[in-house]
Design an enzyme around this catalytic site. Sequence first.
Site, mmCIF file in Angstrom:
data_model
loop_
_atom_site.group_PDB
_atom_site.id
_atom_site.type_symbol
_atom_site.label_atom_id
_atom_site.label_comp_id
_atom_site.label_asym_id
_atom_site.label_seq_id
_atom_site.Cartn_x
_atom_site.Cartn_y
_atom_site.Cartn_z
ATOM 1 N N ARG A 170 8.910 79.347 -53.940
ATOM 2 C CA ARG A 170 7.878 78.352 -54.277
ATOM 3 C C ARG A 170 7.315 78.677 -55.665
ATOM 4 O O ARG A 170 6.216 79.207 -55.811
ATOM 5 C CB ARG A 170 6.778 78.372 -53.231
ATOM 6 N N GLN A 179 10.377 74.057 -58.068
ATOM 7 C CA GLN A 179 9.639 73.034 -57.306
ATOM 8 C C GLN A 179 10.507 71.819 -56.944
ATOM 9 O O GLN A 179 10.438 71.309 -55.836
ATOM 10 C CB GLN A 179 8.479 72.564 -58.166
ATOM 11 N N ASP A 198 12.653 72.306 -53.805
ATOM 12 C CA ASP A 198 11.968 72.884 -52.645
ATOM 13 C C ASP A 198 11.952 71.915 -51.458
ATOM 14 O O ASP A 198 11.070 71.071 -51.312
ATOM 15 C CB ASP A 198 10.541 73.255 -53.083
ATOM 16 N N SER A 202 8.889 71.915 -49.039
ATOM 17 C CA SER A 202 7.747 71.113 -49.502
ATOM 18 C C SER A 202 8.016 69.620 -49.334
ATOM 19 O O SER A 202 7.147 68.872 -48.877
ATOM 20 C CB SER A 202 7.425 71.419 -50.969
ATOM 21 N N TYR A 236 0.921 80.573 -50.829
ATOM 22 C CA TYR A 236 0.950 80.852 -49.398
ATOM 23 C C TYR A 236 -0.243 81.723 -49.015
ATOM 24 O O TYR A 236 -0.866 82.353 -49.868
ATOM 25 C CB TYR A 236 2.239 81.593 -49.025
HETATM 26 P P1 NAD Z 1 1.993 75.624 -46.490
HETATM 27 O O1 NAD Z 1 2.232 77.092 -46.571
HETATM 28 O O2 NAD Z 1 2.081 74.798 -47.719
HETATM 29 O O3 NAD Z 1 0.557 75.364 -45.856
HETATM 30 C C1 NAD Z 1 0.058 76.129 -44.814
HETATM 31 C C2 NAD Z 1 -1.428 76.271 -45.048
HETATM 32 O O4 NAD Z 1 -1.992 76.968 -43.942
HETATM 33 C C3 NAD Z 1 -1.773 77.078 -46.314
HETATM 34 O O5 NAD Z 1 -2.594 76.319 -47.174
HETATM 35 C C4 NAD Z 1 -2.517 78.290 -45.760
HETATM 36 O O6 NAD Z 1 -3.542 78.761 -46.619
HETATM 37 C C5 NAD Z 1 -3.061 77.737 -44.452
HETATM 38 N N1 NAD Z 1 -3.452 78.761 -43.493
HETATM 39 C C6 NAD Z 1 -2.831 79.935 -43.207
HETATM 40 N N2 NAD Z 1 -3.520 80.601 -42.276
HETATM 41 C C7 NAD Z 1 -4.598 79.836 -41.964
HETATM 42 C C8 NAD Z 1 -5.687 80.000 -41.070
HETATM 43 N N3 NAD Z 1 -5.802 81.087 -40.320
HETATM 44 N N4 NAD Z 1 -6.627 79.016 -41.015
HETATM 45 C C9 NAD Z 1 -6.507 77.908 -41.779
HETATM 46 N N5 NAD Z 1 -5.503 77.699 -42.652
HETATM 47 C C10 NAD Z 1 -4.559 78.665 -42.742
HETATM 48 O O7 NAD Z 1 2.973 75.081 -45.357
HETATM 49 P P2 NAD Z 1 3.518 73.581 -45.205
HETATM 50 O O8 NAD Z 1 4.767 73.458 -45.993
HETATM 51 O O9 NAD Z 1 2.415 72.638 -45.415
HETATM 52 O O10 NAD Z 1 3.936 73.580 -43.662
HETATM 53 C C11 NAD Z 1 2.911 73.655 -42.681
HETATM 54 C C12 NAD Z 1 3.498 73.820 -41.286
HETATM 55 O O11 NAD Z 1 4.175 72.630 -40.919
HETATM 56 C C13 NAD Z 1 4.528 74.944 -41.153
HETATM 57 O O12 NAD Z 1 4.341 75.609 -39.931
HETATM 58 C C14 NAD Z 1 5.843 74.219 -41.158
HETATM 59 O O13 NAD Z 1 6.871 74.925 -40.493
HETATM 60 C C15 NAD Z 1 5.434 72.983 -40.404
HETATM 61 N N6 NAD Z 1 6.323 71.828 -40.555
HETATM 62 C C16 NAD Z 1 6.566 71.166 -39.393
HETATM 63 C C17 NAD Z 1 7.372 70.054 -39.416
HETATM 64 C C18 NAD Z 1 7.595 69.323 -38.127
HETATM 65 O O14 NAD Z 1 8.297 68.319 -38.115
HETATM 66 N N7 NAD Z 1 7.025 69.800 -37.043
HETATM 67 C C19 NAD Z 1 7.967 69.628 -40.617
HETATM 68 C C20 NAD Z 1 7.673 70.310 -41.788
HETATM 69 C C21 NAD Z 1 6.830 71.424 -41.745
#
Ligand code: NAD
Length: 369
Positions: A122, A127, A130, A133, A229
Site C-alpha cells: 500500500r 496504488q 492495489d 483497495s 494500516y
Molecule cells: P483498511 O485497512 O483500509 O481499513 C481498516 C480500518 O480499520 C483502518 O482505518 C484501521 O485504522 C481501522 N481499525 C483497526 N482496528 C480498529 C479498531 N480496533 N477500532 C476501530 N477501527 C479500527 O481495510 P479495508 O481495505 O477498508 O478493508 C476493511 C475490511 O473489509 C477488511 O477486513 C477486509 O478484508 C474486508 N473486506 C471485505 C469484503 C467482503 O466482501 N466481505 C470485501 C473487501 C474487503
Amino acid sequence: MRIAVLRETAPAETRVALVPLTVQRLVKAGHELVVQSGAGERSFFPDADYAAAGATVLVDGAAVLAGVGILVSVQRPPRGLLQELPAGALVIGLLQPASAADYLTAAASRGLTLLAMELVPRTTRAQSMDVLSSQATVAGYAAVLVGAARLSRMLPMLTTAAGTIPPAKVFVVGAGVAGLQAIASARRLGAIVSAFDVRPAVREEVQSLGATFVEPAAVSAAAEGSGGYARQLGEEQQRNVLLAIGKHLPDMDLVITTAQIPGKPAPRLITEEMVATMKPGSVIVDLAVESGGNCALSRPDQAVVSKHVTVLGPVNLPGTIPQHASLMYSRNLQNLLEYLIKDGRPSLAPDDPITGPMTVARDGPPATN
Ligand code: NAD
C-alpha cells in the site's frame, strides 16, 4: 507476451480478471490475449466483446494455457491446473498465500512463479495496482445497499403528505478504504452518518465526507501503523474503544464494521451483549467476517438474528457488483502488467519494491513469449 484468462471455477466467484477494455489495451501494447469462452459471462462481458477487443476466444482450457507466459485470475486457480501450465509461466491473482503452503511449493517445483495480488504494497507508487483497495471500495458501497435492503426503515429523511420520515442513523466502524466508501454511500442515500476509527489521521477524512467522528478521546496515535494500516491495540485501549462503540450503538439503525489489522484476526468490537442493546429492527453488516468478524455474532454468508437485530456477514460483496468490480480489478492488473513487463518479458527482480513482496513462489527462468 501471451496472457491467458480462464473462467473462474470458485462457485461464488462472478468476477473476471480482465475485461474487454483492458484486453484491448494490452493487445494494442503488443501482447497476445487468449480468453476461455464464458470467462466474462457472470460479469456480463460476452465472448464477442473479447473477440472484438482482439483476444482469441477458445473453449478448451488446455488450449488457452498452451504456451502461455502469464495466467491472470481473480481467485487461486485449481491446483490441478498447475500441471497444465508451461514451466516458467507466471500466475497472478488473489492466491491467498497464507493458506496455501503446499500449493506454493507445488507451483515452485513445476517451475512457476506466483504473484499474489493481495500483497501489492500500500504505497503511492503501487496504488493503481492495489486490488484490495479497489475491491474494498466496491464492498463499502455494497455493504450500505445490503444493509439498507434489510432495514425496516428508509435511509433518507422524507417529507411527504403522510408526514415526515426521519433519516436513519448509520454508524461505520473502521474508516479505511471500505469504511470511507460506506460513509460516502450512506451519506448519498441521505442517512445521518457517524464513524469511528482508532487512527487519528482519518478524523478529517470522515468529517470531510459529512459524517461525525465518534469519541475522539478513544483514539490514539499509537494505533497508527505503516502504510495507512492500524496496529493492534493494548488491552486498556481496546477496553476504551469498546466503551466508546458501546455507548454509541443503542441509537443506531445500521452499523457497518470494517476494522482490520493486517495479518491479525479482526478486532472484536461488538460483543453479543452490545448487540442486545441495539434497537429492534437494526442491522449490522460485518465486512471483516472472513478474518473472524468485528461482531461476535457474524457468520460467513449468514444472516443471524439476535434479539430483533440482524447481523450479516457477506463474504464476497465485490462479487455482487461483478461488472464494476471486474473493471476495477482488471485496471489494477493492467497497471501491474505494464509495470512488470519490460521489453516483452516480465522483469522480476527479488528486491523490486512492488513485485518483490508479491512473489510467493518462484522458480525457473522468467517466462518469455
Ligand atoms: P483498511 O485497512 O483500509 O481499513 C481498516 C480500518 O480499520 C483502518 O482505518 C484501521 O485504522 C481501522 N481499525 C483497526 N482496528 C480498529 C479498531 N480496533 N477500532 C476501530 N477501527 C479500527 O481495510 P479495508 O481495505 O477498508 O478493508 C476493511 C475490511 O473489509 C477488511 O477486513 C477486509 O478484508 C474486508 N473486506 C471485505 C469484503 C467482503 O466482501 N466481505 C470485501 C473487501 C474487503
